[in-house]
Design a protein around this motif. Structure first.
Motif, PDB file in Angstrom:
ATOM      1  N   GLY A 468       0.706  -1.333  -0.036  1.00 52.65           N
ATOM      2  CA  GLY A 468      -0.142   0.087   0.021  1.00 52.65           C
ATOM      3  C   GLY A 468       0.878   1.310   0.043  1.00 52.65           C
ATOM      4  O   GLY A 468       0.664   2.171  -0.432  1.00 52.65           O
ATOM      5  N   GLY A 469       1.861   1.435   0.941  1.00 54.22           N
ATOM      6  CA  GLY A 469       2.854   2.558   0.894  1.00 54.22           C
ATOM      7  C   GLY A 469       3.483   2.438  -0.433  1.00 54.22           C
ATOM      8  O   GLY A 469       3.736   3.692  -1.007  1.00 54.22           O
ATOM      9  N   ILE A 471       2.320   1.470  -3.177  1.00 55.11           N
ATOM     10  CA  ILE A 471       1.420   2.208  -4.608  1.00 55.11           C
ATOM     11  C   ILE A 471       1.227   3.731  -4.303  1.00 55.11           C
ATOM     12  O   ILE A 471       1.323   4.440  -5.349  1.00 55.11           O
ATOM     13  N   ASP A 472       1.077   4.221  -2.971  1.00 52.88           N
ATOM     14  CA  ASP A 472       1.075   5.488  -2.538  1.00 52.88           C
ATOM     15  C   ASP A 472       2.074   6.338  -3.154  1.00 52.88           C
ATOM     16  O   ASP A 472       2.159   7.317  -3.818  1.00 52.88           O
ATOM     17  N   VAL A 473       3.266   5.666  -2.894  1.00 48.62           N
ATOM     18  CA  VAL A 473       4.392   6.376  -3.423  1.00 48.62           C
ATOM     19  C   VAL A 473       4.743   6.332  -4.649  1.00 48.62           C
ATOM     20  O   VAL A 473       4.794   7.536  -5.499  1.00 48.62           O
ATOM     21  N   ARG A 475       1.956   6.473  -6.830  1.00 47.08           N
ATOM     22  CA  ARG A 475       0.965   7.096  -7.154  1.00 47.08           C
ATOM     23  C   ARG A 475       1.643   8.667  -7.042  1.00 47.08           C
ATOM     24  O   ARG A 475       1.399   9.555  -8.027  1.00 47.08           O
ATOM     25  N   GLU A 476       2.241   8.993  -6.039  1.00 43.20           N
ATOM     26  CA  GLU A 476       2.732  10.263  -5.873  1.00 43.20           C
ATOM     27  C   GLU A 476       3.878  10.542  -6.793  1.00 43.20           C
ATOM     28  O   GLU A 476       3.760  11.693  -7.624  1.00 43.20           O
TER      29      GLU A 476
END
Length: 837
Positions: A468-469, A471-473, A475-476
């Motif tokens: 999840g982290g 994916i967030d990274v 995405r950002e």
């Protein structure tokens, strides 16, 4: 009577005075007793008739007739009245007698609690009498006694319906009935209906005493009779053999299934011949169990129709004998065996699972566990094989701090044990004190009990958090990239894009959110770049199935921008498309390309010039050196002191210039890849002396001491002696140039496992960090702190010669503390090197 007297009075007014006298006499006579009036009337009448004339006689006759009529009417009226009074007195006496008799009958009729309901012929309105409080609710007893006809309000549904049908049959057809019922309040009543004297009468009374007992017994008898008939019918029609035996062991009842099982023609034949269903040994075991007062139960083989089948036989002792039943259990036995085999297979499968499995039975005791469960909780087999209950296992795990830390452990455990009463499976995650996370699934078993399934999900949760982290990274990162990025699925639709992609092609983010196809995006982008070949290649790269490869394209749009396009197939079948604005890069690249070409041309010219000049200078320089040596030779004649000094300067300068030219030629040979090493054993002391000889004049001039420290463990190594001397000479010369007067230069030689290290250390000002990176480049020299500015070739030759041997050069320097240069040579070079890398 008053009317008669009035009539007589009116008649008397029209008569003569005689008549008046006669009338008065008549009145007097009328007032006398009846018998006296009759006697005197005749005498008076006869005397008067003699004295009257004809006319008067007529008047008199009429008057007498009227008077007679009146008198007779009065007499008859009096007599009628007397008879009426006498009849009325008799009727009153009869009425009183009838009323007394009615009261007596009513008292007799309602001596016991009952209600009478009667319907007169042709009248639908019933007459209700009696105590309706026996049946009706209190609120309807006074005002609505007809509510007693709503049988459903005080009778159960079935008796109420029976009562309705009976009353309807009585009213329509005159059919009588006699019913014994029980009210909703539990009272026993008797309802009797009869057609009497043209009326329909229903009598409802409460039963008590012997009559009530008799009614209860009748109902029980009928219920028992119905139940007996139903059970007998069931036993007769049942597909399982059912029988009863007398105390002497003879059959008293057998159904059709028993007859078929014993090959009898019918049940009567089986009873008549006393046929046995079981073998002698099974019969003996059954008889022993019944004689001991126990119920017999067992699964026995019985041959039915020539086929051996298994039956569950149950027999028990009853009054007057015994009863038994045999249920075909062949299919059950086969299913049980199959179920056992399946359970064994499941147990073997569960033993192979990495998940911990524990099965607790309906008594909450451990009935099965696999090895993963034991390893997960680190429990010993002796404890688990003792079949502990669920609470004991939890208490032990809690004592060993292997369960989640709960404030109210009892409430937590009770909530966990709700799975024994649940219908559906429950999932939860336990976070243990040792840092592990365990996923638990509690599944209620159909036969009772619970199955626990444990999985160590510590790594999966950690991976999930990391994913999840990540994916967030990602995405950002994707959103903040300067490159335009879009991901297209295998169906050619846009699944992902970043804001630079929408901005680069002037697209709407809302339109891209609808996941348009690549063809739609192509139409939106054509105003900026309309090249069919490019878009066709792009469509093929995105929607292609077989030929999935990287595609690199460059396009120059109508607005003058230059974009680099790249497609990258992804593992899931999608394709990532990137656009990078390389307009500035392209412009810079063009400028750099042009500059590089110019530099390469200049460098080539420089090298050519150096080579040409070096070779052109070598010939005259050799002549100068030769003549200088010739002039310094005493055989040519004596020289003055000044001339000798000048010749010495010429010799020194030409030697230095020859060394520079030789270095240039060596570097040129290295650059051209034409230099080779002449390898052989090298005497370390000899090469050091040869290198030191070339700097003796500098050492003497500046009063600098040369300190040599050689490791006794090494005396030689394999290399090119001439090139090693050049390396040491250049290092020593460089160190002497940077050392202060009356300083010291130190040369250290150390041996490693596979290398020999020469370290030259000076006490000069050190090397500036900015120059340290380029000190080995051609024609680079640092004049800071040096008394002799060279051409910048010495250190470049040092690195080239050392690397030709397969070694390396290291520099350590600190401002104000001097510099150390270490050259490492392999003791045994693996192969000759022909050119510098």
């Amino acid at each position: 009577m008053s009317g008669v007297l009035g009539s007589i009075r009116r008649t008397s007014l029209s008569c003569t005075s005689l008549v008046h006298g006669l009338a008065g006499t008549a009145v007097m006579v009328a007032s006398s007793p009846a018998r006296a009036a009759d006697d005197h009337l005749a005498a008076i009448t006869s005397s008067l008739l003699l004295d009257l004339n004809r006319h008067e006689m007529m008047t008199l006759i009429i008057a007498l007739a009227a008077l007679g009529f009146s008198v007779m009417s009065a007499i008859m009226l009096v007599r009628t009245r007397q008879r009426a009074l006498a009849r009325e007195a008799g009727l009153r006496a009869d009425l009183q007698g009838l009323q007394a008799e009615s009261d007596r009958f009513q008292a007799l009729l309602f001596a016991e609690p009952q209600v009478l309901i009667s319907w007169a012929a042709g009248d639908s309105r019933p007459q209700i009498s009696g105590d309706t409080a026996l049946f009706l609710p209190p609120e309807t007893q006074t005002h609505q006694p007809q509510r007693v006809l709503a049988f459903g309000t005080w009778l159960p549904p079935e008796p109420a319906l029976q009562m309705d049908h009976a009353v309807d049959a009585l009213l329509d057809k005159g059919e009588g009935f006699l019913l014994q019922l029980v009210t909703s309040t539990g009272r026993s009543i008797e309802a009797m209906g009869r057609a009497v004297g043209g009326q329909a009468v229903v009598r409802i009374r409460e039963l008590s005493g012997v009559r009530r007992e008799l009614a209860d017994m009748s109902r029980r008898f009928k219920a028992l009779q119905d139940e007996t008939e139903m059970l007998r019918g069931f036993a007769t029609a049942a597909p399982w053999p059912i029988w009863t035996r007398r105390s002497d062991g003879t059959l008293s009842f057998a159904n059709a299934a028993y007859a078929r099982a014993t090959d009898a023609s019918d049940a009567a034949d089986a009873i008549g011949r006393n046929l046995e269903l079981l073998d002698s040994s099974d019969r003996a075991a059954l008889a022993r169990a019944l004689s001991d007062g126990y119920e017999y139960s067992g699964r026995l083989p019985i041959v039915v129709g020539g086929e051996r089948r298994y039956f569950d036989v149950r027999a028990l002792k009853v009054t007057g004998g015994s009863a038994g039943i045999a249920v075909d259990a062949s299919e059950t036995a086969a299913l049980g065996a199959a179920l056992e085999r399946m359970a064994d297979a499941h147990r073997r499968t569960l033993d192979q699972l990495s998940s911990g499995v524990a099965v607790f039975d309906a008594q909450r005791r451990l009935s099965f566990y696999n090895d993963s469960y034991r390893k997960l909780w680190d429990l010993d087999r002796i404890f688990l094989d003792s079949h502990p209950d669920d609470s004991t296992v939890l208490d032990r795990l809690r004592a060993e701090r292997k369960l989640p830390e709960e404030r109210d452990f009892k409430a937590w455990k009770n909530k966990l044990h709700e799975a024994y009463r649940a219908v559906e499976a429950e999932k939860d995650v336990w976070y243990l004190p040792d840092g592990r996370a365990v996923s638990i699934v509690t599944t209620p078993n159909p036969e009772g009990g619970v199955t626990y399934l444990f999985d160590d999900v510590t790594e999966s949760l950690d991976l999930k958090r990391r994913y999840g982290g990540l994916i967030d990274v990602q995405r950002e990162t994707l959103d903040n990239l300067s490159e335009a990025v879009a991901v297209f699925g295998s169906n050619g639709c846009a699944q992902l894009f970043n804001p630079p992609f929408a901005r680069m092609w002037n697209l709407s983010a809302e339109a891209l959110q609808s996941q348009p196809h690549i063809e739609a995006i192509e139409e939106w982008c054509r105003p900026l770049f309309d090249d069919e070949v490019f878009w066709q290649a792009l469509r093929g790269a995105i929607t292609g199935i077989d030929d999935r490869r990287h595609v690199l394209l460059k396009l120059e749009r109508k607005d003058g921008s230059v974009l680099a396009c790249k497609t990258m197939p992804l593992p899931d079948g999608a394709t990532m498309l990137t656009f990078q604005d390389i307009t500035d890069t392209e412009n810079v690249e063009r400028a750099l390309r042009e500059r590089n070409e110019a530099l390469e041309t200049a460098d080539r010219i420089k090298i050519d010039f150096v080579h040409h000049v070096s070779y052109e200078l070598r010939s005259p320089l050799t002549t100068i050196i030769g003549f200088a040596h010739f002039l310094s030779d005493p055989s040519t004649g004596p020289l003055t002191e000044k001339q000798a000094e000048y010749v010495n300067y010429i010799t020194t300068s030409t030697n230095a210039l020859m060394a520079i030219i030789n270095n240039i030629l060596d570097l040129a040979s290295i650059d051209a890849g034409a230099m080779t090493l002449n390898l052989g054993p090298i005497d370390i002391r000899k090469v050091i002396d040869a290198a030191a000889e070339g700097i003796q004049d500098r050492l003497a001039r500046d009063q600098i001491a040369l300190q040599v420290d050689i490791d006794p463990a090494i005396d030689s190594f394999v290399g090119d002696e001439r090139r090693v001397v050049q390396v040491l000479y250049n290092l020593l010369a460089n160190a002497v140039d940077f050392s202060p007067p009356q300083g010291a230069v130190r040369l250290t030689v150390r041996r490693g496992e596979t290398r020999v290290a020469f370290t030259v250390t000076d006490s000069g000002p050190g090397i500036a960090p900015a120059f340290k990176e380029k000190m080995f480049d051609l024609f680079e020299s640092d004049p800071q702190g040096s008394r002799h500015r060279g051409a910048g070739l010495g250190l470049s030759l040092v690195r080239s010669f050392v690397e030709l041997h397969g070694g390396k050069v290291q520099v350590e320097s600190a401002i104000g503390r001097g510099t150390s240069v270490t050259c490492e040579f392999p003791i045994e070079p693996a192969a000759r090197r022909h050119a510098a890398e």
